[in-house]
Design an enzyme around this catalytic site. Structure first.
Site, mmCIF file in Angstrom:
data_model
loop_
_atom_site.group_PDB
_atom_site.id
_atom_site.type_symbol
_atom_site.label_atom_id
_atom_site.label_comp_id
_atom_site.label_asym_id
_atom_site.label_seq_id
_atom_site.Cartn_x
_atom_site.Cartn_y
_atom_site.Cartn_z
ATOM 1 N N HIS A 94 35.807 42.060 37.747
ATOM 2 C CA HIS A 94 34.987 41.416 36.701
ATOM 3 C C HIS A 94 35.498 41.809 35.314
ATOM 4 O O HIS A 94 35.739 40.945 34.455
ATOM 5 C CB HIS A 94 33.527 41.844 36.864
ATOM 6 C CG HIS A 94 32.629 41.355 35.779
ATOM 7 N ND1 HIS A 94 31.899 40.191 35.878
ATOM 8 C CD2 HIS A 94 32.325 41.867 34.549
ATOM 9 C CE1 HIS A 94 31.209 39.999 34.766
ATOM 10 N NE2 HIS A 94 31.441 41.007 33.946
ATOM 11 N N GLU A 95 35.679 43.113 35.104
ATOM 12 C CA GLU A 95 36.139 43.587 33.794
ATOM 13 C C GLU A 95 37.576 43.146 33.525
ATOM 14 O O GLU A 95 37.955 42.932 32.372
ATOM 15 C CB GLU A 95 36.026 45.109 33.712
ATOM 16 C CG GLU A 95 34.609 45.641 33.855
ATOM 17 C CD GLU A 95 33.644 45.085 32.806
ATOM 18 O OE1 GLU A 95 34.111 44.689 31.715
ATOM 19 O OE2 GLU A 95 32.434 45.044 33.095
ATOM 20 N N HIS B 124 37.532 39.857 31.705
ATOM 21 C CA HIS B 124 37.347 40.038 30.264
ATOM 22 C C HIS B 124 38.644 40.526 29.608
ATOM 23 O O HIS B 124 39.052 40.036 28.551
ATOM 24 C CB HIS B 124 36.240 41.062 29.991
ATOM 25 C CG HIS B 124 34.867 40.612 30.392
ATOM 26 N ND1 HIS B 124 34.345 39.384 30.020
ATOM 27 C CD2 HIS B 124 33.894 41.232 31.107
ATOM 28 C CE1 HIS B 124 33.113 39.263 30.491
ATOM 29 N NE2 HIS B 124 32.820 40.373 31.157
#
Length: 343
Positions: A17-18, A21
């Site tokens: 998920h990170e 980003h």
């Protein structure tokens, strides 16, 4: 062993998920100050270029720090110096990567286990499907306007919409499309209400078909999450039905113990299936327009794009802080319920 696997699985999903980003930030020329796994005090880390990569004490959660909360930082490479569409892509990157990971997991699972098509193999007497003239060989295409690609889609809809009195089912027979109005019935011996149709056996697909049905399976998990939220909002499910990190670890441990006697391959597929549920849930829930979540930040950016003027940072910060505080309270309540379930 199950607890260790749970921590590793959850950590991998958070990192991915990170990473969404992080990569979108880099593509847009945004400086990333810190990329961390976990929460709390830093255990160890190393500086690479502009970014400090580290592992923190609590093995749940993570962060990709880009200085997005520092409204006064408009220096080259800062988050707030970039156009609104660039910032939106960075925020959206995390949930998008969760769904991409869910698709990758689904492709492996469908390639290994196959999928159950939406074709009917039998129609049981005494149920609405038989009364409406449905037959073996019919292929279900829709239920109450929702597309049906696999038998799971039909099963999920009737399970999460059991409060609906009728179901408009669109099905195909010999190239022609028909519609039937069905209702759920629970006859003697039934564990739960049924439409009275029986699904086909699992089919083993090729690579391309696995990729195609991987998308359908991700769509299933998105519907699963949204339908669960709808049940929560309408009172058909309660806060006690929610699970936090403690509950997730407990479930993963149970899945591991159930699969262990069958060997490493079954353990792997079982963990992959549960991982699909986790990453799809994380992707969808993070897109909800709730302050402090990615969806809340996206909402502020959408408003900024429409009005062509940023909402005062101090007001946005207050909203996100309030949202974060409420999420922490909810997390404590859920964790308390998880712990109580252990006893």
């Amino acid at each position: 062993m199950g607890i260790i696997i749970a921590i590793l699985l959850f950590s991998f999903i958070i990192i991915f998920h990170e990473l969404g980003h992080f990569l979108l930030a880099k593509l847009n020329g945004i400086r990333v100050d810190e990329f961390s796994l976990g929460l709390g005090p830093t255990l160890f880390g190393k500086q690479f270029g502009q970014t400090f990569f580290c592992v923190k004490l609590l093995p749940f959660g993570g962060a990709c720090m880009m200085g997005e909360d520092d409204a006064d930082d408009l220096s080259p490479g800062s988050f707030n110096s970039k156009p609104v569409w660039a910032r939106m892509s960075v925020i959206f990157g995390g949930p998008a990567f969760n769904l991409i990971l869910a698709w990758f997991f689904c492709v492996i699972l469908i390639g290994a286990n196959g999928y159950q098509s939406a074709q009917i193999t039998d129609v049981d007497a005494g149920y609405a499907a038989a009364e409406q003239g449905m037959q073996a060989g019919d292929v279900i295409k829709e239920i109450n306007g929702r597309n049906v690609y696999m038998w799971d889609d039909l099963r999920l809809y009737t399970m999460t919409h059991a409060d609906e009195t009728s179901y408009e089912v669109v099905y195909e027979r010999d190239g022609e499309t028909y519609t039937a109005e069905l209702d759920l019935r629970q006859l003697d011996g039934d564990v739960s209400p049924r439409l009275g149709v029986v699904g086909a056996d699992f089919q083993k697909p090729g690579v391309l078909e696995s990729m195609q049905y991987g998308f359908y399976k991700v769509k299933y998990w998105i519907h699963y999450t949204v339908d669960s939220l709808r049940m929560l909002a309408t009172g058909r499910a309660g806060v006690k039905d929610l699970s936090g990190p403690v509950g997730i670890v407990n479930v993963v441990n149970d899945v591991y113990e159930s699969a262990a006697p069958a060997g490493a391959w079954v353990i792997f597929l079982s963990m992959l299936n549960f991982g699909t549920l986790l990453t799809a849930n994380l992707g969808v829930l993070n897109l909800l327009p709730i302050p402090a979540l990615d969806g809340g930040r996206l909402l502020f950016l959408i408003v900024e794009a429409v009005r062509r003027k940023r909402i005062p940072p101090e007001k946005e910060g207050m909203v996100h802080f309030a949202g974060f505080a409420l999420l922490m309270v909810l997390m404590i309540v859920v964790m308390f319920n998880d712990i109580m379930k252990l006893f």
